[in-house]
Write a protein that holds these residues in place. Structure first.
Motif, PDB file in Angstrom:
ATOM      1  N   LYS A 104      23.644 -13.475  -2.138  1.00 34.73           N
ATOM      2  CA  LYS A 104      22.693 -14.588  -2.113  1.00 34.73           C
ATOM      3  C   LYS A 104      23.436 -15.858  -2.475  1.00 34.73           C
ATOM      4  CE  LYS A 104      18.647 -11.893  -3.280  1.00 34.73           C
ATOM      5  NZ  LYS A 104      17.455 -11.798  -4.099  1.00 34.73           N
ATOM      6  N   TRP A 105      23.033 -16.949  -1.870  1.00 37.92           N
ATOM      7  CA  TRP A 105      23.660 -18.251  -2.105  1.00 37.92           C
ATOM      8  C   TRP A 105      22.597 -19.225  -2.557  1.00 37.92           C
ATOM      9  CZ3 TRP A 105      28.695 -17.635  -2.063  1.00 37.92           C
ATOM     10  CH2 TRP A 105      29.202 -16.560  -1.359  1.00 37.92           C
ATOM     11  N   ARG A 106      22.996 -20.200  -3.310  1.00 33.31           N
ATOM     12  CA  ARG A 106      22.058 -21.165  -3.876  1.00 33.31           C
ATOM     13  C   ARG A 106      22.282 -22.538  -3.245  1.00 33.31           C
ATOM     14  NH1 ARG A 106      20.562 -21.532  -9.989  1.00 33.31           N
ATOM     15  NH2 ARG A 106      20.974 -19.357  -9.620  1.00 33.31           N
ATOM     16  N   VAL A 107      21.188 -23.181  -2.912  1.00 31.03           N
ATOM     17  CA  VAL A 107      21.195 -24.557  -2.423  1.00 31.03           C
ATOM     18  C   VAL A 107      20.191 -25.322  -3.283  1.00 31.03           C
ATOM     19  CG1 VAL A 107      20.644 -26.073  -0.488  1.00 31.03           C
ATOM     20  CG2 VAL A 107      21.771 -23.884  -0.066  1.00 31.03           C
ATOM     21  N   VAL A 108      20.590 -26.477  -3.748  1.00 32.29           N
ATOM     22  CA  VAL A 108      19.705 -27.296  -4.575  1.00 32.29           C
ATOM     23  C   VAL A 108      19.271 -28.500  -3.751  1.00 32.29           C
ATOM     24  CG1 VAL A 108      19.527 -28.685  -6.666  1.00 32.29           C
ATOM     25  CG2 VAL A 108      20.869 -26.570  -6.679  1.00 32.29           C
ATOM     26  N   THR A 109      17.986 -28.815  -3.823  1.00 36.36           N
ATOM     27  CA  THR A 109      17.478 -29.990  -3.125  1.00 36.36           C
ATOM     28  C   THR A 109      16.541 -30.761  -4.049  1.00 36.36           C
ATOM     29  OG1 THR A 109      16.418 -30.751  -1.091  1.00 36.36           O
ATOM     30  CG2 THR A 109      15.498 -28.791  -2.101  1.00 36.36           C
ATOM     31  N   TYR A 110      16.438 -32.029  -3.791  1.00 34.05           N
ATOM     32  CA  TYR A 110      15.530 -32.892  -4.560  1.00 34.05           C
ATOM     33  C   TYR A 110      14.477 -33.423  -3.616  1.00 34.05           C
ATOM     34  CZ  TYR A 110      19.160 -32.599  -8.060  1.00 34.05           C
ATOM     35  OH  TYR A 110      20.061 -32.121  -8.965  1.00 34.05           O
ATOM     36  N   LEU A 111      13.227 -33.294  -4.009  1.00 33.64           N
ATOM     37  CA  LEU A 111      12.123 -33.757  -3.177  1.00 33.64           C
ATOM     38  C   LEU A 111      11.806 -35.209  -3.498  1.00 33.64           C
ATOM     39  CD1 LEU A 111       9.873 -30.597  -3.532  1.00 33.64           C
ATOM     40  CD2 LEU A 111      11.495 -31.142  -1.704  1.00 33.64           C
ATOM     41  N   ALA A 112      11.387 -35.926  -2.475  1.00 34.33           N
ATOM     42  CA  ALA A 112      11.146 -37.363  -2.616  1.00 34.33           C
ATOM     43  C   ALA A 112       9.881 -37.679  -3.411  1.00 34.33           C
ATOM     44  CB  ALA A 112      11.069 -38.021  -1.241  1.00 34.33           C
ATOM     45  N   ASN A 113       8.924 -36.750  -3.380  1.00 34.13           N
ATOM     46  CA  ASN A 113       7.693 -37.039  -4.105  1.00 34.13           C
ATOM     47  C   ASN A 113       7.014 -35.760  -4.582  1.00 34.13           C
ATOM     48  OD1 ASN A 113       5.752 -36.123  -2.013  1.00 34.13           O
ATOM     49  ND2 ASN A 113       6.671 -37.782  -0.845  1.00 34.13           N
ATOM     50  N   GLU A 114       6.183 -35.909  -5.558  1.00 30.28           N
ATOM     51  CA  GLU A 114       5.495 -34.772  -6.177  1.00 30.28           C
ATOM     52  C   GLU A 114       4.487 -34.138  -5.230  1.00 30.28           C
ATOM     53  OE1 GLU A 114       3.097 -33.724 -10.292  1.00 30.28           O
ATOM     54  OE2 GLU A 114       3.834 -35.748  -9.960  1.00 30.28           O
ATOM     55  N   GLU A 115       3.911 -34.913  -4.349  1.00 24.67           N
ATOM     56  CA  GLU A 115       2.924 -34.393  -3.412  1.00 24.67           C
ATOM     57  C   GLU A 115       3.542 -33.322  -2.511  1.00 24.67           C
ATOM     58  OE1 GLU A 115      -0.714 -33.724  -1.797  1.00 24.67           O
ATOM     59  OE2 GLU A 115      -0.233 -34.942  -3.551  1.00 24.67           O
ATOM     60  N   LEU A 116       4.770 -33.537  -2.072  1.00 23.17           N
ATOM     61  CA  LEU A 116       5.456 -32.548  -1.246  1.00 23.17           C
ATOM     62  C   LEU A 116       5.645 -31.246  -2.027  1.00 23.17           C
ATOM     63  CD1 LEU A 116       6.880 -31.728   1.346  1.00 23.17           C
ATOM     64  CD2 LEU A 116       8.939 -32.868   0.503  1.00 23.17           C
ATOM     65  N   LEU A 117       6.026 -31.343  -3.273  1.00 20.80           N
ATOM     66  CA  LEU A 117       6.181 -30.148  -4.108  1.00 20.80           C
ATOM     67  C   LEU A 117       4.855 -29.412  -4.240  1.00 20.80           C
ATOM     68  CD1 LEU A 117       7.698 -28.247  -6.001  1.00 20.80           C
ATOM     69  CD2 LEU A 117       7.205 -29.873  -7.861  1.00 20.80           C
ATOM     70  N   LYS A 118       3.786 -30.132  -4.475  1.00 18.68           N
ATOM     71  CA  LYS A 118       2.467 -29.503  -4.625  1.00 18.68           C
ATOM     72  C   LYS A 118       2.059 -28.771  -3.348  1.00 18.68           C
ATOM     73  CE  LYS A 118       0.761 -32.471  -8.261  1.00 18.68           C
ATOM     74  NZ  LYS A 118      -0.271 -33.365  -8.739  1.00 18.68           N
ATOM     75  N   LYS A 119       2.341 -29.369  -2.203  1.00 23.18           N
ATOM     76  CA  LYS A 119       2.016 -28.726  -0.929  1.00 23.18           C
ATOM     77  C   LYS A 119       2.846 -27.467  -0.724  1.00 23.18           C
ATOM     78  CE  LYS A 119       0.335 -32.828   1.378  1.00 23.18           C
ATOM     79  NZ  LYS A 119       0.447 -33.730   2.525  1.00 23.18           N
ATOM     80  N   LEU A 120       4.124 -27.517  -1.077  1.00 22.35           N
ATOM     81  CA  LEU A 120       4.968 -26.329  -0.976  1.00 22.35           C
ATOM     82  C   LEU A 120       4.488 -25.235  -1.920  1.00 22.35           C
ATOM     83  CD1 LEU A 120       8.535 -27.886  -0.716  1.00 22.35           C
ATOM     84  CD2 LEU A 120       7.365 -26.534   1.038  1.00 22.35           C
ATOM     85  N   GLU A 121       4.107 -25.602  -3.134  1.00 22.39           N
ATOM     86  CA  GLU A 121       3.606 -24.629  -4.098  1.00 22.39           C
ATOM     87  C   GLU A 121       2.314 -23.970  -3.601  1.00 22.39           C
ATOM     88  OE1 GLU A 121       5.303 -26.377  -8.322  1.00 22.39           O
ATOM     89  OE2 GLU A 121       3.422 -27.192  -7.534  1.00 22.39           O
ATOM     90  N   GLU A 122       1.435 -24.770  -3.024  1.00 19.75           N
ATOM     91  CA  GLU A 122       0.175 -24.245  -2.500  1.00 19.75           C
ATOM     92  C   GLU A 122       0.435 -23.286  -1.340  1.00 19.75           C
ATOM     93  OE1 GLU A 122      -3.439 -26.092   0.039  1.00 19.75           O
ATOM     94  OE2 GLU A 122      -2.919 -27.187  -1.800  1.00 19.75           O
ATOM     95  N   TRP A 123       1.334 -23.672  -0.441  1.00 19.40           N
ATOM     96  CA  TRP A 123       1.698 -22.837   0.709  1.00 19.40           C
ATOM     97  C   TRP A 123       2.290 -21.519   0.219  1.00 19.40           C
ATOM     98  CZ3 TRP A 123       5.426 -24.970   5.029  1.00 19.40           C
ATOM     99  CH2 TRP A 123       5.563 -24.034   6.052  1.00 19.40           C
ATOM    100  N   ALA A 124       3.235 -21.596  -0.712  1.00 15.88           N
ATOM    101  CA  ALA A 124       3.882 -20.394  -1.251  1.00 15.88           C
ATOM    102  C   ALA A 124       2.854 -19.487  -1.924  1.00 15.88           C
ATOM    103  CB  ALA A 124       4.987 -20.788  -2.232  1.00 15.88           C
TER     104      ALA A 124
END
Length: 54
Positions: free
Chosen positions: A4-24
């Motif tokens: 397994k390999w790790r990639v780190v990313t930074y999201l531009a806004n909190e709304e995008l994170l919330k949408k990803l969390e909801e989808w997941a």
């Protein structure tokens, strides 16, 4: 390539994170696993489209 390999990313806004969390959550998976799935599908699609233009 095993492992397994790790990639780190930074999201531009909190709304995008919330949408990803909801989808997941709706698919009973982690955000990390969802992101890996999205990236895998995007790469497959890109390669498929690239093959069409050759």
């Amino acid at each position: 390539m095993a492992g397994k390999w790790r990639v780190v990313t930074y999201l531009a806004n909190e709304e995008l994170l919330k949408k990803l969390e909801e989808w997941a959550r709706s698919e009973n998976r982690s955000v990390s696993n969802l992101a890996a799935t999205i990236l895998t599908k995007a790469i497959e699609e890109r390669e498929k489209n690239s093959d069409r233009t050759k």
